[in-house]
Motif scaffolding. Structure first.
Motif: not given
Length: 551
Positions: A369-370, A373-374, A377-378, A467, A470-471, A474-475
């Motif tokens: 997931y990180a 996110d990268e 989201l990043g 986004i 997606y969030k 994930k939550t």
């Protein structure tokens, strides 16, 4: 002909004894499974607590071999460090002395009575606990009955000239005879793979009057060395720390025996002084009726004293085995390895080990997931190909863990489990399968960037829409996994949230079709975005299934 009769009678008695020991251990594991699980969960870096846990678990499962193999497995999986493992193994040596006391009871007296008392709840008990208690009583009766058969079979040896000539060397009271007995005890235990069985044979021979106490005591010392072979075999193919744990067990027992051997006559005389009644006193039937208690006492004194002496020296022992078992600069790879058939382990402990292995899978999921996110989201400076390669590596690890945990749990389910343990095992199988599927879809989300550049496809309103969804997914995943781990899930809340996410996905796809009809997406970009929403919807679906895993 007499020799053949003795051999097959001893083998028959040993078989009954073995069967009784195995069934008693399994019955105790089933009845005391929750206690064992709680005990293992309390292990800390405190060496005293580790010794207590090792003692308690071994008393409950009635097998130091089961405990030590279990410890090697935990160390190999990275769930226990070396010092903790050595502490538990020392405790296992103390716990196994209870077996000696159980079989030191006058063996012919209660065997058939306990078999008779145990068979009715075993066959007709209405609850699993009642059946397991019956199984324990029946098994203890089998142990006593098997020992009684062996004891009776050994009696003719007292007057057999050939046997007396053969054993005369081992019966002498000198250090060469003591050493020979220790070696024989060690070799026979390695061959039989059960120190409890060898202890039973030793007691049967001693109570029959075939061997005297000093010979029996030396054999028992050898059995303490021989029992370490089980953990050593279990560590073959395991990681360096697991090998160190097994070797620490062997060194500890071998050093203890070596120290006692140096003043063996004093050791024997001390036990004679501690225990009332002369060990080698024959009754009218020619039996040594006091010797079994002397053997059990000697076994207990040796293991308890050695453990007390070594507790302050655990750090030194850990450094010694670390020095003689170097890692050669290799990075430790902790993973679940089928060191033995899990059906021979304590069910609650095996399930706890599978749970902890599941935590590793969840950690890998967090890393996946990180990466996502990268990407989404990043403002990553990494190339898409680097992220994809890493995501594929993580996904491959989840495949391996899923395979190992599934094989392990299925093998465990072949053994008798309580209803609660069966539900837990089925839950593990379902959860690990669902988590692996979620990992597949997260990897796919990252890999879609190879098909269509994310920055080119996700912009403006589309990016905000994606986004946000997606969030939310994930939550939903994180809240569900946390709730499942802490047993605090409200299924109605999970289902309601899952349905909301499903409807959101349908709404997004409807808007997406409108954009396609207006020509806002090229064909490949339209397909990629649709696949990404489908992947998120699938993650939502598999997350919902995780919530149902233990219900």
């Amino acid at each position: 002909m007499e020799a053949f009769k003795i051999i097959y009678t001893v083998l028959g008695g040993l078989g009954i004894f073995f069967y009784g020991m195995k069934n008693m251990s399994e019955g105790l594991q089933s009845v005391a499974g929750d206690v064992v699980k709680t005990a293992i969960n309390t292990i800390t870096k405190n060496r005293i607590s580790a010794v207590i846990v090792g003692t308690l678990v071994t008393i409950l499962v009635q097998s130091s071999s089961v405990t030590t193999v279990m410890v090697v497995g935990f160390v190999n999986a990275g769930l226990m460090n070396l010092t903790q493992a050595i502490g538990v193994i020392l405790g296992a040596n103390v716990g196994t002395t209870i077996t000696g006391w159980i079989i030191s009871i006058k063996i012919g007296k209660y065997g058939l009575l306990l078999i008779g008392l145990g068979i009715f709840p075993l066959l007709f008990g209405k609850t699993n606990k009642a059946r397991q208690i019956g199984r324990i009583l029946f098994s203890v009766g089998m142990i006593f009955f098997g020992l009684d058969i062996m004891s009776a079979a050994f009696k003719p040896l007292r007057t057999m000239p050939e046997f007396l000539d053969m054993i005369s060397y081992f019966s002498a009271q000198n250090y060469s005879s003591y050493f020979a007995c220790i070696i024989v005890g060690c070799i026979l235990t390695v061959v039989i793979q059960s120190s409890s069985a060898m202890l039973g044979i030793t007691m049967a021979m001693a109570t029959s009057g075939v061997i005297e106490f000093h010979t029996a005591a030396a054999l028992v010392l050898g059995e303490n060395i021989g029992t370490t072979i089980t953990a050593l075999l279990a560590s073959v193919g395991a990681n360096v720390t697991a090998k160190r744990s097994a070797r620490a067990h062997a060194i500890f027992n071998a050093l203890g025996v070596l120290i006692v051997f140096s003043f063996f006559p004093i050791y024997v005389n001390f036990i004679d002084w501690v225990v009332p009644g002369e060990a080698n006193l024959r009754n009218a039937a020619g039996e040594f009726e006091n010797i079994a208690v002397h053997i059990a006492t000697g076994h207990t004194i040796f293991n308890v004293t050695a453990t007390i002496i070594f507790i302050p020296l655990l750090g030194i022992l850990a450094r010694v085995v670390t020095k003689i078992t170097p890692d050669n600069g290799q990075k430790e790879q902790h993973h679940l390895v089928m060191l033995s058939d899990p059906s021979t382990m304590v069910a609650a402990t095996a399930l706890a080990q599978a749970d902890l292995e599941m935590n590793k899978l969840k950690d890998i999921m967090g890393r996946l997931y990180a990466l996502a996110d990268e990407l989404f989201l990043g403002d990553t400076k990494k190339s898409y190909s680097d992220l994809i390669i890493k995501a594929k590596d993580y996904e491959s690890i989840t495949d391996n863990i899923q395979k190992e945990v599934t094989i392990y749990t299925v093998k465990l389910m072949e053994s008798p489990l309580s209803e609660k343990e069966s539900i837990h095992a089925r839950g593990i199988l379902k959860e690990v399968d669902e988590l692996e599927s979620i990992a597949d879809y997260i990897e796919k989300l990252v890999s879609y960037s190879e098909r269509t550049p994310i920055k080119k496809m996700l912009k403006g309103e589309v990016r905000e829409e994606f986004i946000k969804y997606y969030k939310e997914v994930k939550t939903f995943y994180e809240d569900t996994i946390k709730g499942a781990s802490e047993a605090e899930l409200d299924l109605s809340v999970v289902m309601r949230k899952s349905e909301q996410l499903r409807l959101t996905a349908e709404s997004i796809r409807a808007k997406h079709l409108e954009r396609i009809s207006k020509g806002e997406f090229d064909a490949l970009g339209a397909l990629t975005y649709s696949d990404m929403i489908v992947a998120l919807r699938k993650i939502r679906s598999h997350t919902q299934n995780v919530a149902h895993a233990y219900s």
